[in-house]
Design a protein around this motif. Structure first.
Motif, PDB file in Angstrom:
ATOM      1  N   UNK A  79      -5.470 -10.060 -45.688  1.00 37.77           N
ATOM      2  CA  UNK A  79      -6.687 -11.076 -45.764  1.00 37.77           C
ATOM      3  C   UNK A  79      -6.713 -11.949 -44.637  1.00 37.77           C
ATOM      4  N   UNK A  80      -7.795 -11.694 -43.842  1.00 42.66           N
ATOM      5  CA  UNK A  80      -7.872 -12.634 -42.397  1.00 42.66           C
ATOM      6  C   UNK A  80      -8.538 -13.926 -42.597  1.00 42.66           C
ATOM      7  N   UNK A  81      -9.449 -13.929 -43.600  1.00 41.69           N
ATOM      8  CA  UNK A  81     -10.337 -15.359 -43.572  1.00 41.69           C
ATOM      9  C   UNK A  81      -9.900 -15.946 -44.880  1.00 41.69           C
ATOM     10  N   UNK A  82      -9.632 -15.653 -45.979  1.00 44.19           N
ATOM     11  CA  UNK A  82      -9.267 -16.114 -47.200  1.00 44.19           C
ATOM     12  C   UNK A  82      -7.875 -15.823 -47.572  1.00 44.19           C
ATOM     13  N   UNK A  83      -7.249 -16.935 -48.255  1.00 43.77           N
ATOM     14  CA  UNK A  83      -5.812 -16.860 -48.886  1.00 43.77           C
ATOM     15  C   UNK A  83      -6.234 -16.036 -49.931  1.00 43.77           C
TER      16      UNK A  83
END
Length: 617
Positions: free
Chosen positions: A561-565
């Motif tokens: 996941x690149x944008x969110x944890x």
């Protein structure tokens, strides 16, 4: 210094005296008249100016790593505990709220002091060559005078960029000028513009003489390019005692400065002593220590193999001593996360400039591999240890030169100047060659239609293309300042970061995950999917099938996941990161104060009152 530059001081001028200098005076007879009338000795004195560039807390360890951050392109320190912390000593150097007792800078041997050390060496050389050199009959001595004038202008340019109005020292130190107040930068700019015009008459073009076969030596092309840059700075906006504005001096009126910039840049282009070539190859040559003159590089600050922290600061991050580097460094500064997505996907500059991976800490058979980083820690890729042709033996210093100016800048300065002078059609002829090497012909044609629609449209094109061309080269901050748009662009940067974090507006549709694997062909190159809106979940299955058909069914494909944890669902691009881009209004705090160690010892001549004590005349 690499290849050629000799390090010497006035008292050490005999060190390394070449045996072929049969006419050189004996040691016992050395004095100013002997030193500055003999080319080899005078050359050593001019080259000693470079010593001040390479000292620990000068350009090497303080100015090049820190000045130029933060902008709408470049951000600092992947390791900051809190990006919006006003008290963090490093963050405070680029978050636009720098105190005069900053511990990184408030020392007697930091960049401010070393710049004046270099100016003193230049002043001694200029005075000595003028007094004792046979300038009428010795062209090489004339070149040395031009070189000294130019190196002094380089240092003053950077002093003014960082500190605004500074003491003007154009003669060697003496009892009458020990303590000097700040001098209005307008008068300094006028001296420098005159000095560089004089230096043009003395200096050789690249490869016109043995002296200018190296990019580590000043050439007429660089003198003219620097004069163009200084003209744009002098005619632009700056922070002054009565506000953020242009100069009131009619000699520095914008139209006059644009005329100088246009003429100087066109002289360089028309001469043809330098060529653009490939965007990537320019940076490969830099990393390979290739200092052959005549290509894109006009002049470089020379660092020896064990000096200079250029890759350390601006290069691709290596987490361990691996097969390429023998130095686990790099990546201290990086591109602002949205920059990659702002590039056209077909722009060759994108994947060279913005790199989402780093080299691994884990080694397999002594070799590291590329591993996906995180959204807040992109790397610049223009400078790469893996492009070097030697092992880095120093713990922190890599010895790569700092490319101070390249030909693409000359083309874009010419384009900007001609547009501001009302010649938008002519301006396009200088922007076009830079775009031709970056984009397909059809997209260049589309940009021509867009940019040449009006003078304003072309200026916006310059703002855009200087971003894509020079990100990671520490030119942007001064560009934003001189254009008078730093507040607007920095506010826009925070807005764009917020949009990217939430994947809204211009960044809507970017996929949640990035899929990746390491190529089995070399066991180090990362293959990515999910870096654009087109590479979404709907296409993952087809991509996976294609990759296994190409690389084998046993490749192990991972996702992240690149944008969110993944655990908390929180944005990986945090509010702290976004707010830390600047913590006060940039235009009113875009200068560093003169450090307290100097103001306290200035006999009350220096202060940082008001907006850093700038003069307003």
């Amino acid at each position: 210094m690499k290849n050629y530059i000799k390090l010497s001081f006035l008292s050490l001028s005999l060190v390394g005296l070449a045996s072929c200098d049969l006419d050189a005076p004996s040691i016992s007879s050395l004095d100013g008249s002997s030193i500055y009338s003999t080319y080899s000795l005078a050359e050593s004195e001019v080259m000693s100016i470079h010593v001040s560039f390479g000292e620990t807390n000068s350009y090497r360890g303080r100015f090049l790593p820190y000045y130029g951050l933060n902008t709408d392109l470049e951000v600092g320190s992947r390791t900051a505990p809190k990006f919006s912390d006003k008290e963090n000593e490093k963050q405070a150097l680029w978050n636009y709220d720098t105190p005069d007792n900053n511990t990184q800078m408030n020392t007697d041997n930091n960049a401010y002091a070393k710049f004046y050390e270099g100016i003193e060496r230049a002043n001694l050389a200029i005075e000595g060559i003028r007094a004792y050199g046979d300038l009428e009959n010795n062209a090489n001595l004339r070149h040395l005078l031009g070189e000294a004038l130019t190196l002094r202008a380089v240092i003053y340019n950077d002093l003014i960029k960082a500190w605004g109005d500074v003491p003007a020292r154009f003669v060697p130190n003496n009892a009458d000028n020990v303590y000097l107040p700040r001098t209005n930068r307008d008068s300094i700019y006028k001296v420098l513009l005159a000095d560089l015009l004089e230096a043009e008459d003395y200096c050789y073009w690249p490869n016109e003489n043995e002296i200018t076969k190296s990019t580590e030596r000043v050439s007429k092309a660089f003198v003219k390019g620097l004069r163009a840059r200084l003209a744009l700075y002098a005619g632009g906006y700056g922070l002054r005692g009565d506000g953020y504005r242009r100069s009131y001096d009619p000699d520095l009126a914008p139209e006059k400065m644009y005329q100088i910039a246009a003429q100087e840049c066109e002289d360089i282009i028309n001469r043809g002593s330098n060529t653009l070539g490939s965007f990537e190859q320019n940076f490969r040559r830099l990393c390979e220590d290739n200092t052959t003159a005549g290509t894109e590089s006009l002049w470089e600050i020379p660092f020896s193999e064990t000096r200079g922290r250029v890759l350390y600061t601006w290069g691709l991050y290596h987490r361990e001593k691996d097969q390429y580097t023998q130095q686990n460094q790099g990546g201290v500064n990086g591109p602002i996360p949205y920059l990659y997505y702002d590039f056209d996907a077909d722009d060759v500059r994108r994947d060279i400039t913005c790199v989402p991976y780093r080299w691994s800490q884990d080694l397999i058979d002594g070799k590291s591999y590329q591993e996906l980083g995180n959204i807040q820690a992109w790397n610049f890729g223009k400078l790469r240890y893996e492009w070097m042709k030697r092992i880095v033996t120093n713990a922190n210093d890599d010895g790569i030169n700092w490319q101070y100016m390249r030909l693409a800048d000359v083309y874009l300065m010419a384009a900007e100047a001609e547009n501001e002078l009302g010649n938008t059609a002519k301006a396009w002829t200088y922007l076009e060659p830079v775009l031709n090497r970056a984009l397909p012909a059809a997209k260049v044609a589309a940009l021509k239609t867009k940019y040449t629609a009006s003078k304003t449209a072309f200026f916006n094109g310059i703002v855009e293309q200087r971003a894509f061309e020079f990100a990671g080269e520490a030119l942007r901050k001064q560009d934003l300042i001189r254009w008078g748009i730093i507040d607007e662009q920095m506010a826009l940067a925070k807005q764009k970061l917020t949009h990217l974090a939430n994947r809204t507006d211009e960044y809507a549709g970017l996929p949640d995950k990035i899929y990746y694997f390491i190529s089995p062909e070399d066991n180090e190159t990362i293959i990515l999917y999910g870096m654009s809106a087109d590479e979404n979940e709907d296409g993952v299955s087809a991509w996976r099938t294609a990759m296994r058909a190409q690389y084998g069914n046993d490749i192990e494909i991972h996702s992240k996941y690149w944008f969110v944890n993944n655990d908390t669902g929180a944005n990986n691009l945090t509010e702290d990161y976004i707010n830390g881009l600047y913590v006060v209004q940039p235009s009113t705090h875009c200068l560093w104060p003169i450090w307290r160690t100097f103001t306290s010892k200035s006999n009350n001549m220096l202060n940082n009152d008001g907006i850093y004590g700038q003069l307003s005349d």
